[in-house]
Design an enzyme around this catalytic site. Sequence first.
Site, mmCIF file in Angstrom:
data_model
loop_
_atom_site.group_PDB
_atom_site.id
_atom_site.type_symbol
_atom_site.label_atom_id
_atom_site.label_comp_id
_atom_site.label_asym_id
_atom_site.label_seq_id
_atom_site.Cartn_x
_atom_site.Cartn_y
_atom_site.Cartn_z
ATOM 1 N N ARG A 103 0.839 -1.194 0.000
ATOM 2 C CA ARG A 103 0.000 0.000 0.000
ATOM 3 C C ARG A 103 0.871 1.240 0.000
ATOM 4 N NH1 ARG A 103 -4.652 1.542 4.436
ATOM 5 N NH2 ARG A 103 -2.939 1.742 5.874
ATOM 6 N N THR A 107 -1.179 7.652 -1.025
ATOM 7 C CA THR A 107 -2.440 7.551 -1.778
ATOM 8 C C THR A 107 -3.359 6.482 -1.205
ATOM 9 O OG1 THR A 107 -1.544 5.893 -3.276
ATOM 10 C CG2 THR A 107 -1.221 8.196 -3.910
ATOM 11 N N ASP A 205 -0.440 -1.289 12.999
ATOM 12 C CA ASP A 205 0.012 -1.952 11.773
ATOM 13 C C ASP A 205 0.158 -3.451 12.053
ATOM 14 O OD1 ASP A 205 1.897 -3.143 9.863
ATOM 15 O OD2 ASP A 205 2.025 -1.110 9.058
ATOM 16 N N ASP A 208 3.618 -5.042 11.294
ATOM 17 C CA ASP A 208 4.641 -4.662 12.272
ATOM 18 C C ASP A 208 4.415 -5.378 13.600
ATOM 19 O OD1 ASP A 208 5.697 -3.018 10.384
ATOM 20 O OD2 ASP A 208 5.221 -1.134 11.395
HETATM 21 N N1 URA Z 1 -3.334 -2.062 7.771
HETATM 22 C C1 URA Z 1 -2.948 -2.250 9.067
HETATM 23 O O1 URA Z 1 -1.995 -2.990 9.335
HETATM 24 N N2 URA Z 1 -3.628 -1.611 10.041
HETATM 25 C C2 URA Z 1 -4.685 -0.818 9.787
HETATM 26 O O2 URA Z 1 -5.265 -0.278 10.737
HETATM 27 C C3 URA Z 1 -5.067 -0.637 8.436
HETATM 28 C C4 URA Z 1 -4.384 -1.260 7.448
#
Ligand code: URA
Length: 214
Positions: A103, A107, A205, A208
Amino acid sequence: MQILVADHPLVAHKLTTLRDVRTPTYEFRRLADELVTLLAYEATRHLPVDAVHIETPVTAAEGVRLAGPPPMIVPVLRAGIGMLDGMMRLLPGAEVGFVGMARDEQTLVATTYAARLSADLTGREIFVLDPMLATGGTLETVIRLVISRGAAGVTAVCLLAAPEGLRRIETSFPADDTHVPIRVVTAAVDARLNDHGYIVPGLGDAGDRLFGAV
Ligand code: URA
């Protein structure tokens, strides 16, 4: 599209610990694995079965076996890998394909950098693993890919979903136009996305937290 929010005290308990910023990576990974297995139980409810005749140690009996062809599990790289063992635990006979999506953080548009899947998925039930259904861009792309290859049904298994992402999948695949059943199974639908495309309250995330920040 069918949305199933797993309403169960064990799911809610594990999800709360996943959300907690103090939960360390090793515990996050273990809890995500357990949570996926609970979601997998719900996500596989619709799988077709064939009647079979067996012999128990006591007598003849009728039973069922999962009908072929084997389902395919598609973890979306990177974070979906953290869900693979939890799903395989209930579907050990499944095949595994991989889709890599990244991602753009400005954007929020996701692009495909890898797709290792059979060219022909005719008649196959597909289970897409992506912990966070946020904008829905990634899931929409993967669903289009597997439908274009002949999938019989697509079930997305997500730890968390945002209303924005669910709406996008619903409008992208209207029931009248899409003849492939689409399901989303999740532990919770959160409030919204923030300006960075993160689910709120969310868990941060997912990649992570599963593997450590890169
Ligand atoms: N991706 C993630 O890892 N966390 C989010 O909150 C949204 C997309």
